[in-house]
Scaffold this motif. Structure first.
Motif, PDB file in Angstrom:
ATOM      1  N   LYS A 161      40.868  38.333  39.999  1.00 41.65           N
ATOM      2  CA  LYS A 161      41.683  38.584  38.767  1.00 41.65           C
ATOM      3  C   LYS A 161      40.895  38.693  37.462  1.00 41.65           C
ATOM      4  O   LYS A 161      39.764  38.340  37.233  1.00 41.65           O
ATOM      5  N   LEU A 206      52.948  40.220  39.548  1.00 39.95           N
ATOM      6  CA  LEU A 206      51.777  39.479  40.027  1.00 39.95           C
ATOM      7  C   LEU A 206      50.997  40.469  40.421  1.00 39.95           C
ATOM      8  O   LEU A 206      49.723  40.404  40.145  1.00 39.95           O
ATOM      9  N   PHE A 217      45.445  41.569  39.879  1.00 37.38           N
ATOM     10  CA  PHE A 217      46.349  40.480  39.849  1.00 37.38           C
ATOM     11  C   PHE A 217      46.689  40.145  38.360  1.00 37.38           C
ATOM     12  O   PHE A 217      45.881  39.923  37.509  1.00 37.38           O
ATOM     13  N   PHE A 219      49.206  38.284  35.067  1.00 38.77           N
ATOM     14  CA  PHE A 219      50.004  37.057  34.693  1.00 38.77           C
ATOM     15  C   PHE A 219      51.319  37.534  33.940  1.00 38.77           C
ATOM     16  O   PHE A 219      52.065  36.858  33.270  1.00 38.77           O
TER      17      PHE A 219
END
Length: 219
Positions: A161, A206, A217, A219
């Motif tokens: 991420k 996501l 990835f 949020f």
């Protein structure tokens, strides 16, 4: 109801005390160090207001500022620059000058509250866990059951991420083969994973597509 500890000499004629009460705050008034420490130990407070007019020792104010898990705002003399600087040096989170504007106080409390909260991204990440035995991802209070390949793709993106992972990297690291020019196998697995996210009332975003680069990835 929000609880505020007000440390000052006389609340009977204090306009701030009544203004805060009128705004729905539960104001706990004390006028000495001993009672202040008792309130800090026994109450869950949203803020502590310290009036520098109260007779004090610097060591006490330093203790209050460091011990309190809640914002500490000093009410200082507007014409005393040294007093305001001293308040911050002793560990106060902020200061206001007499007379205190309740609206300004509320805004400053909101700012301090936001600063004390962990970033949303960090909070969300802490609530994601992986079960390698049955290829299940636990997100907050939900569980997402995936195929082995979908699971490994999701986990790989999560572990990376904050960066864009190219299709070639995903194809090689997760699917263990080179990415062909017309190969859509990876895209199919990503699409299926997003569909399962949506079916589980989880944000399909996501897994974010970064046009011309790959996936990340998000949020």
């Amino acid at each position: 109801m929000k609880h505020i500890l007000l440390i000052e000499l006389n609340s009977a004629t204090n306009k701030l005390f009544y203004q805060l009460t009128a705004q729905g705050y539960c104001v706990h008034h004390v006028n000495n160090a001993f009672d202040a420490l008792i309130k800090m130990e026994t109450l869950t407070l949203d803020a502590i207001l310290l009036d520098f007019a109260v007779p004090k020792m610097d060591s006490f104010w330093l203790l209050v500022a460091r011990k309190a898990p809640t914002p500490v705002i000093v009410i200082a003399d507007a014409n005393n620059e040294l007093e305001r600087i001293n308040a911050l040096e002793l560990g106060a989170d902020d200061y206001l000058s007499h007379p205190v504007n309740v609206r300004e106080l509320q805004l400053r409390l909101n700012v301090l509250k936001r600063r004390s909260q962990p970033p949303l991204n960090d909070t969300f990440c802490e609530q994601i866990s992986f079960d390698d035995t049955d290829y299940t991802v636990h997100l907050v209070d939900k569980s997402l059951v995936l195929t082995q390949t979908e699971y490994r793709l999701f986990k790989y993106l999560f572990e990376h991420k904050g960066k864009v992972v190219t299709k070639a990297e995903l194809q090689q690291r997760v699917l263990h083969k080179e990415l062909g020019r017309f190969d859509r196998n990876l895209d199919m697995h990503i699409s299926n994973t997003r569909r399962k996210l949506a079916q589980g009332n989880l944000p399909r975003e996501l897994i974010n597509t970064v046009r011309g680069q790959g996936y990340s990835f998000s949020f």
